[in-house]
Design an enzyme around this catalytic site. Sequence first.
Site, PDB file in Angstrom:
ATOM      1  N   THR A  30       0.846  -1.199   0.000  1.00 24.28           N
ATOM      2  CA  THR A  30       0.000   0.000   0.000  1.00 24.28           C
ATOM      3  C   THR A  30       0.877   1.244   0.000  1.00 24.28           C
ATOM      4  O   THR A  30       1.946   1.252   0.619  1.00 24.28           O
ATOM      5  CB  THR A  30      -0.876  -0.012   1.272  1.00 24.28           C
ATOM      6  OG1 THR A  30      -1.690  -1.178   1.243  1.00 24.28           O
ATOM      7  CG2 THR A  30      -1.774   1.220   1.346  1.00 24.28           C
ATOM      8  N   GLU A 105      -0.499  -5.310   6.125  1.00 26.82           N
ATOM      9  CA  GLU A 105       0.839  -5.449   5.510  1.00 26.82           C
ATOM     10  C   GLU A 105       1.657  -6.494   6.266  1.00 26.82           C
ATOM     11  O   GLU A 105       2.343  -7.325   5.660  1.00 26.82           O
ATOM     12  CB  GLU A 105       1.560  -4.098   5.515  1.00 26.82           C
ATOM     13  CG  GLU A 105       0.922  -3.093   4.576  1.00 26.82           C
ATOM     14  CD  GLU A 105       1.499  -1.690   4.663  1.00 26.82           C
ATOM     15  OE1 GLU A 105       1.267  -0.920   3.726  1.00 26.82           O
ATOM     16  OE2 GLU A 105       2.159  -1.357   5.663  1.00 26.82           O
TER      17      GLU A 105
HETATM   18  C1  5RP Z   1       1.510   2.104   4.181  1.00 24.38           C
HETATM   19  C2  5RP Z   1       2.972   1.885   4.193  1.00 24.38           C
HETATM   20  C3  5RP Z   1       3.749   2.391   3.028  1.00 24.38           C
HETATM   21  O1  5RP Z   1       4.524   1.363   2.511  1.00 24.38           O
HETATM   22  C4  5RP Z   1       4.647   3.523   3.469  1.00 24.38           C
HETATM   23  O2  5RP Z   1       3.864   4.508   4.122  1.00 24.38           O
HETATM   24  C5  5RP Z   1       5.401   4.141   2.306  1.00 24.38           C
HETATM   25  O3  5RP Z   1       4.538   4.897   1.542  1.00 24.38           O
HETATM   26  P1  5RP Z   1       4.983   5.602   0.192  1.00 24.38           P
HETATM   27  O4  5RP Z   1       5.323   4.529  -0.770  1.00 24.38           O
HETATM   28  O5  5RP Z   1       3.754   6.391  -0.210  1.00 24.38           O
HETATM   29  O6  5RP Z   1       6.155   6.517   0.479  1.00 24.38           O
HETATM   30  O7  5RP Z   1       3.554   1.336   5.089  1.00 24.38           O
HETATM   31  O8  5RP Z   1       0.911   1.706   5.381  1.00 24.38           O
END
Ligand code: 5RP
Length: 220
Positions: A30, A105
């Site tokens: 995500t 996740e």
């Molecule tokens: C979501 C997550 C994402 O992997 C993390 O926030 C990184 O996000 P982005 O790819 O938008 O920088 O852990 O819960």
Amino acid sequence: MPLDQNQLKQAAAEAAIAYIPDDAIVGVGTGSTANYFIDALAKIKGRISGAVSSSEASVARLKSHGIAVFDLNSIDRLPVYVDGADEINRQLQMIKGGGAALTREKIVAAVAEQFICIADETKLVDVLGRFPLPVEVIPMARSHVARELVRLGGHPAYREGVVTDNGNIILDVHGLQIAEPAKFESELNQIVGVVTCGVFARRRADVLLLGTQAGVKTFK
Ligand code: 5RP
């Protein structure tokens, strides 16, 4: 001209396609980097069986590309899980949950045989903790968990207006320097009312694909 952060995320996400076996069901994370991965996966959707997703947002994006989404309980094995991170160290331990999807996740990562982390170079750190650590909490335990987090040296902040896909709330813990991530993860998991903490150390990534100005670097 230097690449911007989104271009570095996209480069890392596209590099992950090389790790996807034919006919596999693929674990999908995500966030914005995972979104680039989903878009790359759409281009090879003919050679995969489908996906398992870590959030409702990613389910919607996968389905919009015509990729079949399976329930995790309906599959026997998951060869690979691809997801981003908020921070990652050289031991491939991470902070995750900036997008509030940390619990699903962590579940999908636990099932996966290989966890490929995709990130831009700003995410690589020496010590985890500058990014406020997300903790998913049962709503009625919010004050109790916050007091326990203060006792452990953190400064928790309630993430206003956010309800997770599991109906819970998020506390973001500021002011941490996580010297021993696996130990700290276990300690947080013991607090009654914590559903999941965003330290991913007991199940760290197996491979990091890091988008840098010098190309995508691979860490194992
Ligand atoms: C979501 C997550 C994402 O992997 C993390 O926030 C990184 O996000 P982005 O790819 O938008 O920088 O852990 O819960």
